[in-house]
Design a protein around this motif. Sequence first.
Motif, PDB file in Angstrom:
ATOM      1  N   ALA A 132       0.838  -1.203   0.000  1.00  0.00           N
ATOM      2  CA  ALA A 132       0.000   0.000   0.000  1.00  0.00           C
ATOM      3  C   ALA A 132       0.873   1.254   0.000  1.00  0.00           C
ATOM      4  N   THR A 133       0.515   2.200  -0.840  1.00  0.00           N
ATOM      5  CA  THR A 133       1.266   3.454  -0.920  1.00  0.00           C
ATOM      6  C   THR A 133       0.292   4.619  -0.959  1.00  0.00           C
ATOM      7  N   LEU A 134       0.534   5.631  -0.127  1.00  0.00           N
ATOM      8  CA  LEU A 134      -0.296   6.844  -0.208  1.00  0.00           C
ATOM      9  C   LEU A 134       0.414   7.983   0.493  1.00  0.00           C
ATOM     10  N   THR A 135      -0.026   9.184   0.207  1.00  0.00           N
ATOM     11  CA  THR A 135       0.474  10.336   0.948  1.00  0.00           C
ATOM     12  C   THR A 135      -0.708  11.153   1.435  1.00  0.00           C
ATOM     13  N   ALA A 136      -0.480  11.858   2.543  1.00  0.00           N
ATOM     14  CA  ALA A 136      -1.499  12.763   3.073  1.00  0.00           C
ATOM     15  C   ALA A 136      -0.829  14.102   3.304  1.00  0.00           C
ATOM     16  N   ALA A 137      -1.315  15.097   2.645  1.00  0.00           N
ATOM     17  CA  ALA A 137      -0.683  16.416   2.728  1.00  0.00           C
ATOM     18  C   ALA A 137      -1.110  17.128   4.004  1.00  0.00           C
ATOM     19  N   THR A 144      -4.615  18.470   9.956  1.00  0.00           N
ATOM     20  CA  THR A 144      -4.306  17.345   9.089  1.00  0.00           C
ATOM     21  C   THR A 144      -5.015  16.108   9.624  1.00  0.00           C
ATOM     22  N   MET A 145      -5.761  15.421   8.785  1.00  0.00           N
ATOM     23  CA  MET A 145      -6.528  14.264   9.233  1.00  0.00           C
ATOM     24  C   MET A 145      -6.534  13.180   8.164  1.00  0.00           C
ATOM     25  N   ILE A 146      -6.413  11.913   8.612  1.00  0.00           N
ATOM     26  CA  ILE A 146      -6.708  10.808   7.711  1.00  0.00           C
ATOM     27  C   ILE A 146      -7.894  10.087   8.319  1.00  0.00           C
ATOM     28  N   VAL A 147      -8.950   9.929   7.564  1.00  0.00           N
ATOM     29  CA  VAL A 147     -10.180   9.352   8.101  1.00  0.00           C
ATOM     30  C   VAL A 147     -10.557   8.111   7.320  1.00  0.00           C
ATOM     31  N   VAL A 148     -10.684   6.990   8.037  1.00  0.00           N
ATOM     32  CA  VAL A 148     -11.259   5.799   7.433  1.00  0.00           C
ATOM     33  C   VAL A 148     -12.754   5.920   7.627  1.00  0.00           C
ATOM     34  N   SER A 149     -13.498   5.920   6.542  1.00  0.00           N
ATOM     35  CA  SER A 149     -14.933   6.156   6.694  1.00  0.00           C
ATOM     36  C   SER A 149     -15.752   5.401   5.661  1.00  0.00           C
ATOM     37  N   HIS A 150     -16.913   4.947   6.099  1.00  0.00           N
ATOM     38  CA  HIS A 150     -17.878   4.373   5.166  1.00  0.00           C
ATOM     39  C   HIS A 150     -18.914   5.410   4.770  1.00  0.00           C
ATOM     40  N   ASP A 151     -18.807   6.591   5.379  1.00  0.00           N
ATOM     41  CA  ASP A 151     -19.798   7.631   5.149  1.00  0.00           C
ATOM     42  C   ASP A 151     -19.425   8.403   3.871  1.00  0.00           C
ATOM     43  N   VAL A 152     -20.139   8.119   2.800  1.00  0.00           N
ATOM     44  CA  VAL A 152     -19.796   8.706   1.494  1.00  0.00           C
ATOM     45  C   VAL A 152     -19.918  10.226   1.531  1.00  0.00           C
ATOM     46  N   ASP A 153     -20.968  10.723   2.197  1.00  0.00           N
ATOM     47  CA  ASP A 153     -21.161  12.171   2.298  1.00  0.00           C
ATOM     48  C   ASP A 153     -19.950  12.854   2.900  1.00  0.00           C
ATOM     49  N   PHE A 154     -19.454  12.226   3.997  1.00  0.00           N
ATOM     50  CA  PHE A 154     -18.311  12.835   4.667  1.00  0.00           C
ATOM     51  C   PHE A 154     -17.071  12.774   3.792  1.00  0.00           C
ATOM     52  N   ALA A 155     -16.893  11.610   3.108  1.00  0.00           N
ATOM     53  CA  ALA A 155     -15.715  11.456   2.249  1.00  0.00           C
ATOM     54  C   ALA A 155     -15.689  12.499   1.148  1.00  0.00           C
ATOM     55  N   ARG A 156     -16.862  12.927   0.749  1.00  0.00           N
ATOM     56  CA  ARG A 156     -16.926  13.956  -0.297  1.00  0.00           C
ATOM     57  C   ARG A 156     -16.285  15.260   0.129  1.00  0.00           C
ATOM     58  N   SER A 157     -16.251  15.504   1.442  1.00  0.00           N
ATOM     59  CA  SER A 157     -15.666  16.774   1.895  1.00  0.00           C
ATOM     60  C   SER A 157     -14.144  16.677   2.001  1.00  0.00           C
ATOM     61  N   ALA A 158     -13.561  15.503   1.687  1.00  0.00           N
ATOM     62  CA  ALA A 158     -12.115  15.364   1.761  1.00  0.00           C
ATOM     63  C   ALA A 158     -11.439  16.027   0.575  1.00  0.00           C
ATOM     64  N   ALA A 159     -10.138  16.371   0.779  1.00  0.00           N
ATOM     65  CA  ALA A 159      -9.374  16.944  -0.327  1.00  0.00           C
ATOM     66  C   ALA A 159      -8.941  15.831  -1.261  1.00  0.00           C
ATOM     67  N   VAL A 160      -8.504  14.720  -0.642  1.00  0.00           N
ATOM     68  CA  VAL A 160      -8.057  13.585  -1.443  1.00  0.00           C
ATOM     69  C   VAL A 160      -8.725  12.334  -0.901  1.00  0.00           C
ATOM     70  N   VAL A 161      -9.132  11.435  -1.775  1.00  0.00           N
ATOM     71  CA  VAL A 161      -9.713  10.162  -1.354  1.00  0.00           C
ATOM     72  C   VAL A 161      -8.855   9.038  -1.918  1.00  0.00           C
ATOM     73  N   HIS A 162      -8.508   8.101  -1.025  1.00  0.00           N
ATOM     74  CA  HIS A 162      -7.782   6.911  -1.469  1.00  0.00           C
ATOM     75  C   HIS A 162      -8.721   5.732  -1.325  1.00  0.00           C
ATOM     76  N   LYS A 163      -8.779   4.892  -2.334  1.00  0.00           N
ATOM     77  CA  LYS A 163      -9.630   3.714  -2.270  1.00  0.00           C
ATOM     78  C   LYS A 163      -8.732   2.498  -2.107  1.00  0.00           C
ATOM     79  N   MET A 164      -9.006   1.703  -1.051  1.00  0.00           N
ATOM     80  CA  MET A 164      -8.190   0.517  -0.785  1.00  0.00           C
ATOM     81  C   MET A 164      -8.990  -0.740  -1.048  1.00  0.00           C
ATOM     82  N   VAL A 165      -8.383  -1.674  -1.775  1.00  0.00           N
ATOM     83  CA  VAL A 165      -8.991  -2.979  -2.008  1.00  0.00           C
ATOM     84  C   VAL A 165      -7.889  -4.017  -1.841  1.00  0.00           C
TER      85      VAL A 165
END
Lengths: 227, 493
Positions: free
Chosen positions: A20-25, A192-213
Amino acid sequence: MIRVTDLVKCHGPARILDGATLTAAPGQLTALVGPSGGGKSTLLRCVNGLEQFQSGTVEAFGHTLTGGQPPTQPALQKLRRAVGMVFQQFHLFPHLTALENVMSGPVHALGKPKAEAEQTAKRLLARVGLADKAGARPANLSGGQQQRVAIARALAVEPSAILFDEPTSALDPQMVGEVLAVMRDLAADGQTMIVVSHDVDFARSAAVVHKMVAGKVVQSGPPDAVL
Amino acid sequence: MVRATLPLCALLLLALPALAQEKKPPFRWGTDPTGGAPFIYQNADGQYVGFEVELAEYLAAKLGRESVMVDGTWANLPQQLNKAADVEKGVDVILNGYELRKDLVEQFGVSRAYYAYRVALVSRKDGGVSGWNDLSGKSVGALGGTVAHDYVRSHHPDADIQLSEDVANVFKLVNDKRMAATVQDSPAAVHFLKEYPDLTLAGEPVKAGYYVIYFRKADAELGAALDAAIADGLRDGTFRRIYDKYGLWNADQEELIGLLDKPWPPQLEGNKTPWPRLLGELLRAAWMTVKLSCASFPLAMLLGLAVAVGRVYGPRWVGVPCGVYVEVIRGTPLLLQLYALFYMLPVFVQTVSPDLAAWFTPFACGVLGLAINYSAYEAENYRAGLQAIPKGQTEAALALGMSKWTVIRRVVLPQAVRIVIPPVTNDFIALFKDTSVCSAILITELTRKYNELYNFNRDLIVELVVITAGLYLLMSYPLALVARWLEKRLSKS
């Protein structure tokens, strides 16, 4: 800046994280989405040093964890003071009041004087809307209130970033809103926040979204592109 | 048919008395074999020998019965006469240096004296006790409940009397300079002076009384037969032969022969303890029980906590020894641990530093022994408590940047304490009662005091039992209340 590079974490034969690779600004809200079992929570726990991993690196505000090398206690403590964490199950300390919970980090982790810690704690409780619950024990607070205290507790050590591990999943629906409101407020302030969320509405307010599978980050980008 | 069976029946009837005569019951005599030489002890072959063993065998032969030794604890031997003779531990007589005493004569049948003993004071040749008047403030060992014990406490009340049933060990303690002197019956003194060349008689032994045999009042016939056998043995030199073997024959015994023509038993004076003194002594002993418990339990808790934390959070090289400690301490009896601390350890310490050995006083060893024994149980209580705290608590605290030890101290322990209050209280109450085991290392606490007082006041057994039990309850019940209050207070938060 939090940078996760090629993280591999195995549990027996299962590869929970598979490169897994990601960055959070800094100053941004980063959301981590994807199906259950994709490795989102494990990734957060690796960033906080609660889990060890086999290979890859975690860099957070000048602190580095390297896979396969168990970190020293002082190194972990420094990293954790830079990167706070809020849990799905809150994990408030049941023997302490809400105020004492929030004070516990500054007093016992940072060694700040009690009076100063109390000032900070009171201010933070007010910020999450719980100034009147300072003397209450966790058992006498609702789930939403407990999670707001937990957020204030994480804020109290003034971390550079806070990781949220499904912060609203254990809440009754009517309490989700009050917690998300606090989090939106923090994001608006540039926390600065990294949020694991199932709440799509909330995720929409993020600057960047990472999808993990399946232990990999399969897609990164603005909410409109990923969700 | 009838003709054939009749002679057979007649034959059987004739044989019956003969069968009965051959089946005389054994002569069961009660003794405490731990009482020691020269009364009764084990020789190198593991056989019981001693002048009383030979005496019993002589008496049994005279009675035409088989001699059977029945062991018991010295202080409770007379109680064994209250049961039937042919049950488990039942006895016909008790024969074990029991003195001619008014309280016993009132309850039991008594034989003529078989030995006239004195009370002897024994100390080291180079010690600070050279006579009866040197006993003030000195530690003096005695066999609890004996006339010798009573003699010291009534004639030298300011001596520090330390009671032990183990006479051999008391002499050893005096020899090792861990006890100033001991007051013992002359036969024991004679025997152990031979064993320890550094010990000596301090002052002249005091004429004290007679050893007699007690039997059931209903067994008057047995009593008469015993008296006849004793008279014969004294007159025909059998006793002298037995006593000479142990160095015990002397002018006092010659006088026994003269006494045979006088009425027996003589007029006896009782020495009943008045109630205020009884209560005072019980309360003082209860205070010792409190001191032992309150000094040892906090130590046990601290030690147990350290062991539990080591076991749960320590690395392997700490955790494994902690686990072994718990199993060894929990798996061996407290009594044995106290013996090891008080009798064995100082012997090793003495080779390093004699001054250090002086620290191993009965009280210090009692407190330490109880603390160590209970620390194993407390460690397990705490371990259960520590492991009951959810992992999330530790993670949340770690995530705040606390060190591992701060997390244990500030987050896990305070929560674990609440969980373990009931089992820990339980153990404290158990320890309260276990302090009585400390009587084995010369501490006079409540149970030992009860035993001693009951020995001198055998008509007060019910009263003494009730008062002693009441005192224990009075001490432990408030503890239970405090614990309940604490639990309530902590569960509110």
